[in-house]
Design a protein around this motif. Structure first.
Motif, PDB file in Angstrom:
ATOM      1  N   LEU A 118       9.565  10.953  24.275  1.00 58.63           N
ATOM      2  CA  LEU A 118       9.319  12.224  23.588  1.00 58.63           C
ATOM      3  C   LEU A 118       7.829  12.486  23.390  1.00 58.63           C
ATOM      4  CD1 LEU A 118      11.861  12.456  20.614  1.00 58.63           C
ATOM      5  CD2 LEU A 118      11.792  13.895  22.653  1.00 58.63           C
ATOM      6  N   GLY A 119       7.463  13.746  23.480  1.00 60.88           N
ATOM      7  CA  GLY A 119       6.132  14.186  23.096  1.00 60.88           C
ATOM      8  C   GLY A 119       6.129  14.620  21.639  1.00 60.88           C
ATOM      9  N   MET A 120       4.945  14.775  21.064  1.00 63.92           N
ATOM     10  CA  MET A 120       4.821  15.120  19.654  1.00 63.92           C
ATOM     11  C   MET A 120       5.439  16.472  19.321  1.00 63.92           C
ATOM     12  SD  MET A 120       3.620  12.849  17.638  1.00 63.92           S
ATOM     13  CE  MET A 120       3.482  14.006  16.290  1.00 63.92           C
ATOM     14  N   ASP A 121       5.193  17.465  20.161  1.00 63.54           N
ATOM     15  CA  ASP A 121       5.727  18.795  19.866  1.00 63.54           C
ATOM     16  C   ASP A 121       7.250  18.793  19.937  1.00 63.54           C
ATOM     17  OD1 ASP A 121       5.142  21.450  19.093  1.00 63.54           O
ATOM     18  OD2 ASP A 121       5.571  22.148  21.123  1.00 63.54           O
ATOM     19  N   ALA A 122       7.802  17.975  20.826  1.00 63.18           N
ATOM     20  CA  ALA A 122       9.259  17.842  20.915  1.00 63.18           C
ATOM     21  C   ALA A 122       9.810  17.228  19.637  1.00 63.18           C
ATOM     22  CB  ALA A 122       9.635  17.002  22.126  1.00 63.18           C
TER      23      ALA A 122
END
Length: 324
Positions: free
Chosen positions: A232-236
């Motif tokens: 996962l990325g931070m915005d996700a």
């Protein structure tokens, strides 16, 4: 493998700017003594609501098997899974540990075993004390005050209640038209939104949200499973918690997030954001292949973890029951 993981963690950070307050611990809206974080969203009413929708039929085991050589996080020097025999039928005859004599030992075949492992081995749930910021964890509890030689006196794995909640599996790999996400792929908010729209499964407050990357297909080969996994990325992550209302976030990979970090000065920003900032427990190594194969995206999630007093994680064997 160890060198690769360390290199990934220490690789140059991007210029991604952290959100205001991201690298501070959260204060619980449930009071100064709260040790559960967003697990407080689970109520008698929410449990009854999802249990009342169970369709019957197949139960999906979301856990992995434990075996010598299994994938695990060892970059920081934590122990690998080991099992050894403490008693065998022939050894009991030779040693006579119970003092009952050769005849009885030959008649009663005794087998016993023991295991040792890092608490974050196999399918497990991270307690809220696993990662913090500047010596403090969720709700401002400090390591100086609450961490002793026998573990944490607050938010230990023993405080995690049996989890009965609506579960949603977000099949990112399927939504992107691939069997498994490529090495190092960083899942975006748009990826999650696309997958949810394709599945027709909106998120609701209090959900257990599980992300499928497809990496679990490589579980039997530790080197492949651990090599530069997608995550996962931070915005996700922000989308799942701040807009989707997730109570727990998990995935089929080992560390949930992708490396190297997007946030300067923090090598595991998703862990501190979820655990320390928002009180969201993390699940890792969740086996989602059966759900993906049968197209099950919404279900009753039922799981209990071991009550390891003071620990920062515990093994878990969750099941998914499809709902109507």
């Amino acid at each position: 493998m160890r060198h690769f993981l360390i290199a990934s963690l220490l690789a140059p950070l991007t210029s991604f700017a952290p959100a205001m307050g991201q690298d501070t611990v959260g204060t619980s809206p449930w009071g100064p003594d709260d040790e559960l974080g967003r697990l407080n969203l689970m109520t008698d009413e929410s449990r009854a609501a999802i249990l009342g929708r169970i369709a019957g039929g197949r139960a999906y085991d979301l856990s992995v098997e434990y075996f010598i050589g299994m994938p695990g996080w060892h970059a920081a020097g934590d122990p690998r899974y080991q099992i050894w025999m403490t008693h065998t039928p022939r050894g009991t005859v030779v040693d006579d540990p119970m003092g009952v004599g050769e005849a009885q030992n030959g008649h009663v075949s005794y087998t016993g075993s023991a295991i040792s492992m890092y608490t974050h081995t196999g399918t497990h749930i991270d307690a809220l004390n696993h990662f913090g910021v500047d010596g403090r964890i969720w709700n401002g509890f400090s390591a100086d005050e609450y961490l002793g030689d026998r573990g944490w006196q607050v938010t230990g794995a023993e405080t995690i209640p049996p989890i009965v909640a609506r579960g949603v599996m977000i099949d990112v790999a399927a939504a992107l038209g691939v069997d498994r996400l490529e090495d190092g792929y960083r899942i975006t908010r748009a990826d999650l939104q696309q997958a949810l729209e394709r599945q027709g499964t909106p998120l609701r407050e209090g959900d257990v949200v599980l992300i499928r990357t497809g990496r679990m297909q490589d579980y039997e080969t530790a080197a492949r499973y651990m090599h530069n996994p997608p995550g996962l990325g931070m915005d996700a992550a922000r989308f799942l918690v701040e807009e989707g209302g997730a109570m727990i976030v998990g995935a089929d990979n080992l560390s949930l997030e992708a490396f190297p970090s997007e946030v300067p000065g923090n090598y595991v920003p998703l862990h501190t954001y979820l655990l320390a900032r928002h009180g969201v427990p993390i699940m890792e190594l969740v086996n989602l292949e059966g759900l993906a194969r049968d197209g099950v995206h919404e279900f009753a999630f039922i799981g209990g973890s071991l009550k390891l007093r003071g620990a920062d994680a515990a093994p878990m064997r969750p099941v998914a029951l499809p709902v109507e």
